[in-house]
Design a protein around this motif. Sequence first.
Motif, PDB file in Angstrom:
ATOM      1  N   ALA A  13      54.945 -33.785  23.010  1.00 22.82           N
ATOM      2  CA  ALA A  13      54.645 -33.097  21.762  1.00 22.82           C
ATOM      3  C   ALA A  13      55.328 -33.819  20.615  1.00 22.82           C
ATOM      4  CB  ALA A  13      55.114 -31.644  21.828  1.00 22.82           C
ATOM      5  N   VAL A  14      54.546 -34.337  19.678  1.00 23.56           N
ATOM      6  CA  VAL A  14      55.105 -35.035  18.521  1.00 23.56           C
ATOM      7  C   VAL A  14      54.875 -34.195  17.269  1.00 23.56           C
ATOM      8  CG1 VAL A  14      54.756 -37.270  19.614  1.00 23.56           C
ATOM      9  CG2 VAL A  14      53.014 -36.401  18.041  1.00 23.56           C
ATOM     10  N   CYS A  15      55.776 -34.367  16.277  1.00 24.27           N
ATOM     11  CA  CYS A  15      55.772 -33.496  15.104  1.00 24.27           C
ATOM     12  C   CYS A  15      55.729 -32.042  15.571  1.00 24.27           C
ATOM     13  CB  CYS A  15      54.602 -33.813  14.184  1.00 24.27           C
ATOM     14  SG  CYS A  15      54.649 -35.484  13.489  1.00 24.27           S
ATOM     15  N   ALA A  16      56.669 -31.707  16.449  1.00 23.04           N
ATOM     16  CA  ALA A  16      56.637 -30.427  17.154  1.00 23.04           C
ATOM     17  C   ALA A  16      56.990 -29.244  16.269  1.00 23.04           C
ATOM     18  CB  ALA A  16      57.591 -30.481  18.355  1.00 23.04           C
ATOM     19  N   GLY A  17      57.695 -29.466  15.155  1.00 24.96           N
ATOM     20  CA  GLY A  17      58.036 -28.373  14.255  1.00 24.96           C
ATOM     21  C   GLY A  17      58.804 -27.286  14.967  1.00 24.96           C
ATOM     22  N   ALA A  18      58.455 -26.040  14.655  1.00 29.71           N
ATOM     23  CA  ALA A  18      59.139 -24.887  15.248  1.00 29.71           C
ATOM     24  C   ALA A  18      58.638 -24.546  16.638  1.00 29.71           C
ATOM     25  CB  ALA A  18      58.979 -23.667  14.338  1.00 29.71           C
ATOM     26  N   LEU A  21      52.740 -24.965  18.634  1.00 33.18           N
ATOM     27  CA  LEU A  21      51.767 -25.609  19.499  1.00 33.18           C
ATOM     28  C   LEU A  21      52.327 -25.788  20.900  1.00 33.18           C
ATOM     29  CD1 LEU A  21      49.020 -26.952  19.892  1.00 33.18           C
ATOM     30  CD2 LEU A  21      49.981 -29.077  18.961  1.00 33.18           C
ATOM     31  N   ALA A  22      53.576 -26.235  21.003  1.00 35.13           N
ATOM     32  CA  ALA A  22      54.192 -26.447  22.318  1.00 35.13           C
ATOM     33  C   ALA A  22      54.307 -25.148  23.096  1.00 35.13           C
ATOM     34  CB  ALA A  22      55.565 -27.104  22.152  1.00 35.13           C
ATOM     35  N   LEU A  23      54.641 -24.054  22.407  1.00 29.67           N
ATOM     36  CA  LEU A  23      54.748 -22.766  23.080  1.00 29.67           C
ATOM     37  C   LEU A  23      53.391 -22.321  23.613  1.00 29.67           C
ATOM     38  CD1 LEU A  23      56.190 -20.149  23.853  1.00 29.67           C
ATOM     39  CD2 LEU A  23      55.871 -19.362  21.492  1.00 29.67           C
ATOM     40  N   GLY A  24      52.342 -22.467  22.803  1.00 25.13           N
ATOM     41  CA  GLY A  24      51.018 -22.113  23.279  1.00 25.13           C
ATOM     42  C   GLY A  24      50.581 -22.958  24.462  1.00 25.13           C
ATOM     43  N   LEU A  77      48.957 -35.707  25.243  1.00 28.48           N
ATOM     44  CA  LEU A  77      49.711 -36.012  24.034  1.00 28.48           C
ATOM     45  C   LEU A  77      49.241 -35.035  22.971  1.00 28.48           C
ATOM     46  CD1 LEU A  77      51.432 -37.627  22.014  1.00 28.48           C
ATOM     47  CD2 LEU A  77      49.550 -39.291  21.865  1.00 28.48           C
ATOM     48  N   ALA A  78      50.153 -34.189  22.457  1.00 30.11           N
ATOM     49  CA  ALA A  78      49.795 -33.141  21.501  1.00 30.11           C
ATOM     50  C   ALA A  78      50.546 -33.357  20.205  1.00 30.11           C
ATOM     51  CB  ALA A  78      50.129 -31.766  22.082  1.00 30.11           C
ATOM     52  N   ALA A  79      49.848 -33.186  19.085  1.00 27.23           N
ATOM     53  CA  ALA A  79      50.442 -33.431  17.777  1.00 27.23           C
ATOM     54  C   ALA A  79      49.977 -32.367  16.786  1.00 27.23           C
ATOM     55  CB  ALA A  79      50.053 -34.820  17.267  1.00 27.23           C
ATOM     56  N   GLY A  80      50.939 -31.638  16.213  1.00 32.00           N
ATOM     57  CA  GLY A  80      50.657 -30.722  15.113  1.00 32.00           C
ATOM     58  C   GLY A  80      51.099 -31.388  13.825  1.00 32.00           C
ATOM     59  N   VAL A 314      46.558 -20.072  19.378  1.00 27.45           N
ATOM     60  CA  VAL A 314      45.588 -21.157  19.231  1.00 27.45           C
ATOM     61  C   VAL A 314      45.947 -22.302  20.175  1.00 27.45           C
ATOM     62  CG1 VAL A 314      44.617 -22.871  17.647  1.00 27.45           C
ATOM     63  CG2 VAL A 314      45.011 -20.521  16.865  1.00 27.45           C
ATOM     64  N   GLY A 315      47.231 -22.643  20.237  1.00 25.14           N
ATOM     65  CA  GLY A 315      47.661 -23.663  21.188  1.00 25.14           C
ATOM     66  C   GLY A 315      47.319 -23.288  22.614  1.00 25.14           C
ATOM     67  N   ARG A 316      47.447 -22.002  22.928  1.00 25.09           N
ATOM     68  CA  ARG A 316      47.165 -21.547  24.290  1.00 25.09           C
ATOM     69  C   ARG A 316      45.693 -21.724  24.652  1.00 25.09           C
ATOM     70  NH1 ARG A 316      49.040 -16.736  23.905  1.00 25.09           N
ATOM     71  NH2 ARG A 316      47.075 -15.638  23.530  1.00 25.09           N
ATOM     72  N   VAL A 317      44.779 -21.276  23.778  1.00 25.91           N
ATOM     73  CA  VAL A 317      43.360 -21.384  24.121  1.00 25.91           C
ATOM     74  C   VAL A 317      42.916 -22.844  24.154  1.00 25.91           C
ATOM     75  CG1 VAL A 317      42.791 -19.072  23.310  1.00 25.91           C
ATOM     76  CG2 VAL A 317      42.598 -21.005  21.733  1.00 25.91           C
TER      77      VAL A 317
END
Length: 337
Positions: A13-18, A21-24, A77-80, A314-317
Amino acid sequence: MEESRHERLSCLAVCAGAGGLALGLEQAGFDPVLLLDNRPVACETLRLNRPDWNVLETDLLDFVPEEHREVYDVDLLAAGLPRVKASAARVRENSAEELRLLEATVMLLHGVQPRALLVENLSELADRPAYEPIRTEIETELEHLGYQHRWFVVNAMEHGVPQDRKQGILVAFKGDVIHDFVPPLPDTGPPLTVGEVLGPSMAARGWPHAAAWAAQADRVAPTLVGGSWNRGGPDLGMTGSKRSWARMRVNGATVADVVPGPEDPWDASPDGTEMVKLTVEQAARLQGFPDDWSFAGTKTSRYRQVGHATPPPVGRVLGFAIRAALGRPAPAPPVRR
């Protein structure tokens, strides 16, 4: 074979912020091998909530995947990413920081070789003509690397989030897996309203107007906006958003420290001056964060993190849709240490 279908998958997870997205994605069965962000307070938030996550405080533009072999060959690879401005498509020299981060994410495919890519950004990036040069550049690089892609738009209000929040999504897969990918379908029922979600918290300290306020807050929220990290205090968005909040008798010009108590006034009339204020925790609820997710820092920085986050539902779905395309539709629960 059946056991492997239930395995938990890996992600970077890049630019993971708070961590929205990673939690979802965690809820959808993706465990991060590494999360990176360049803001100390965001990294503090990630470590506060998930001490077992491997969090790296660094700028994406400085990240060298060869120095972190755990990221090689991850499933996702996930990026918000920060929102790309349309003007970046016309100015290639000294291009906007947001565009450079988007390009850097795609270039990470060289060193990471994930099975799938997920990028979340503003909705216009996915479908507006002004962004066509950016999409073409990204698509050319993806095809060069052997990834097939799809752009689409999701609205958080269609996935259990009480907020009209449209997001542009790019997914890409190695080989021809894209043919098995189906974007998340909208919920069949009506969206949650602000009153439904925040009513209990408004009543938590004995505010006598909580039920009446919740009854008239019978619609979804406008898009929460985190605002600039460099100036200003916390508020709920631009002028149009503040007007929408005022129609629900919410003062969108500021954020409260606590929910209202027994002595706090409220005026239900459309032109009344006494309006309720939302707290950071209530804003987090409107983003779909669970109540036990904490945010580090001052009130302003906490609200910034909430407003800039991807809603976890949204990350979850999206995670479930990606799992299904990869042939792993049923995740096992995460193991907390």
